[in-house]
Design a protein around this motif. Sequence first.
Motif, mmCIF file in Angstrom:
data_model
loop_
_atom_site.group_PDB
_atom_site.id
_atom_site.type_symbol
_atom_site.label_atom_id
_atom_site.label_comp_id
_atom_site.label_asym_id
_atom_site.label_seq_id
_atom_site.Cartn_x
_atom_site.Cartn_y
_atom_site.Cartn_z
ATOM 1 N N ALA A 409 0.743 -1.305 0.029
ATOM 2 C CA ALA A 409 -0.053 0.189 0.096
ATOM 3 C C ALA A 409 0.797 1.298 0.053
ATOM 4 N N GLN A 410 0.413 2.156 -0.842
ATOM 5 C CA GLN A 410 1.234 3.639 -0.670
ATOM 6 C C GLN A 410 0.107 4.629 -0.559
ATOM 7 N N ARG A 411 0.326 5.604 0.643
ATOM 8 C CA ARG A 411 -0.502 6.494 0.872
ATOM 9 C C ARG A 411 -0.198 7.638 0.079
ATOM 10 N N VAL A 412 -1.520 8.195 -0.194
ATOM 11 C CA VAL A 412 -1.449 9.231 -1.335
ATOM 12 C C VAL A 412 -1.013 10.481 -0.758
ATOM 13 N N ALA A 413 -1.297 10.722 0.614
ATOM 14 C CA ALA A 413 -1.099 12.124 1.262
ATOM 15 C C ALA A 413 0.681 12.261 1.050
ATOM 16 N N ASP A 414 1.347 11.358 1.417
ATOM 17 C CA ASP A 414 2.987 11.465 1.328
ATOM 18 C C ASP A 414 3.677 10.675 0.680
ATOM 19 N N GLY A 415 3.112 9.488 0.185
ATOM 20 C CA GLY A 415 3.851 8.384 -0.611
ATOM 21 C C GLY A 415 4.465 7.352 0.386
ATOM 22 N N ALA A 416 3.977 7.290 1.705
ATOM 23 C CA ALA A 416 4.537 6.455 2.212
ATOM 24 C C ALA A 416 3.928 4.913 2.016
ATOM 25 N N SER A 417 4.875 3.978 2.286
ATOM 26 C CA SER A 417 4.527 2.688 1.853
ATOM 27 C C SER A 417 4.341 1.847 3.025
ATOM 28 N N ARG A 418 3.610 0.767 2.923
ATOM 29 C CA ARG A 418 3.657 -0.551 3.970
ATOM 30 C C ARG A 418 3.232 -1.852 3.112
ATOM 31 N N GLU A 419 3.378 -3.170 3.799
ATOM 32 C CA GLU A 419 2.828 -4.293 3.309
ATOM 33 C C GLU A 419 1.762 -4.467 4.148
ATOM 34 N N LEU A 420 0.784 -5.233 3.617
ATOM 35 C CA LEU A 420 -0.420 -5.627 4.471
ATOM 36 C C LEU A 420 -0.936 -6.771 4.046
ATOM 37 N N GLU A 421 -1.696 -7.532 4.852
ATOM 38 C CA GLU A 421 -2.407 -8.796 4.487
ATOM 39 C C GLU A 421 -3.789 -8.489 4.829
ATOM 40 N N PRO A 422 -4.583 -8.003 3.846
ATOM 41 C CA PRO A 422 -5.943 -7.588 4.041
ATOM 42 C C PRO A 422 -7.047 -8.690 4.216
ATOM 43 N N GLY A 423 -6.691 -9.592 4.999
ATOM 44 C CA GLY A 423 -7.673 -10.795 5.483
ATOM 45 C C GLY A 423 -8.285 -10.606 6.620
ATOM 46 N N THR A 424 -8.147 -9.768 7.610
ATOM 47 C CA THR A 424 -8.561 -9.752 8.909
ATOM 48 C C THR A 424 -9.392 -8.086 9.137
ATOM 49 N N VAL A 428 -7.610 -4.517 8.367
ATOM 50 C CA VAL A 428 -8.134 -3.353 7.424
ATOM 51 C C VAL A 428 -8.482 -2.139 8.081
ATOM 52 N N ASP A 429 -8.942 -2.372 9.521
ATOM 53 C CA ASP A 429 -9.002 -1.092 10.640
ATOM 54 C C ASP A 429 -7.478 -0.325 10.468
ATOM 55 N N ALA A 430 -6.589 -1.366 10.532
ATOM 56 C CA ALA A 430 -5.109 -0.478 10.776
ATOM 57 C C ALA A 430 -4.643 0.290 9.347
ATOM 58 N N LEU A 431 -5.152 -0.443 8.198
ATOM 59 C CA LEU A 431 -5.245 0.090 6.827
ATOM 60 C C LEU A 431 -5.815 1.511 6.803
#
Length: 438
Positions: A409-424, A428-431
């Motif tokens: 995932a890349q955040r539009v606001a500042d381009g920051a990125s992170r890996e995620l596993e959108p299964g729980t 998703v809340d953290a995303l």
Amino acid sequence: MPWHYGDSPLGRNAVTALPLAPPAGMRDLLHPESAARRALGRRLGEVFALHGYELVTTPPFEHAEVLERGLETVDRRDLVRFVEPETGEVALLRPDITPQIARIVATRLSDRPPPWRLCYEGTVIRRRRGRARRHRQIAQTGVEHVGLAGADADAEVISVAARACDAVGLDGYRIELGQARIGRAALERVPEIARDDAAAALACKDAAELEGVLRAGDVPSRERELLLALTDLYGDVEVLTKARRLVRGDEMVAALEQITEVAARLESLGLGPRLAVDLGELRGMSYYTGVSFTVLAEGPGEPVGAGGRYDNLLGRFGAPAPATGFALDLDNLEWALSHAGAAWAPSLPIRVALAGDDEDRCASVAETLRRQSVAVARLYGHDARQALAFARAWGYDAALFVGRAGVRAQRVADGASRELEPGTPAEVDALSKWARGS
């Protein structure tokens, strides 16, 4: 300046220029304003529903003879007319929804017992007069309470308007009560030749001008005293006590008793600090038959809402019945909220643009997110850089790229990125929190 098709990828070969802006006085709403407007209407509708008001939807235009039966609060020069092609009959773009509600009650709901509690949301069209001479698009929502006379219905409708303002976070608003029957009865004692000028001076609370008009019309001093007093009978509810010493005649006394009773009911509902009174108010003098009111707040310079009792309208549709109601102007309401620092910002789901190399896996991730109320726009043939550019251009919260190693995932606001596993749900809340920087 005209927008050219050739300026857009949609029409690079086009040579024709068109004025692709909305007509004067009209406007488009894009995201997020359109989403906020829809959420605002829904929240107000929830308040109406909690008080027993059922939603009806009316057509954007009607036969002219239907609407014109109930348009005493609208200048007929403001109406937008056209000939309906299939029938050749004259039709109007609706300048007011209340006559349509009256038609519905008199026809399709005539077999149901009173009272009829109905609410609506829609756009009305009125022509702006003066040098601009433009049309005006007004977004409204409101309620109509038909079939019950007296202070119970009056107080209910006014309190619903107040609860609606409370529900969307508007603070500092005032509810100004009026009773047009008082001013109307006073003006009947003025010679007809001077009545319009007297009404105009009274509406402006111009005591000097009013006195001049009354003297020129040879109005007796006792009648002048009453009319001049109306220019000063506004302010807090205590104005009603002062008015008791001044009004005379059965109609005026009865009208004052009505507004006093409604004010008392509203005070018992905890709305006393919100109330004001203006007994010189002449708005809708020929339309309103009892207590009327306006909802006032700083910012727009116009009422946020207005309404009142109109017991004569339903009779024009062959179904005589007492009625009262109000409409809120959604543009003015949003303006007032913004002015107060409480701009309407509903809690909307995060929006992500999703791309990837494996279409089956992209589809699976998208559906997983949608099941947990994340808005997902699929992109096809986009790499991660293109996905982020698309998300930024369209105001999304983040761009997601599904690759062999996982979901990035890349955040539009500042381009920051992170890996995620959108299964729980927790992920998703953290995303959602991360995408909005919280």
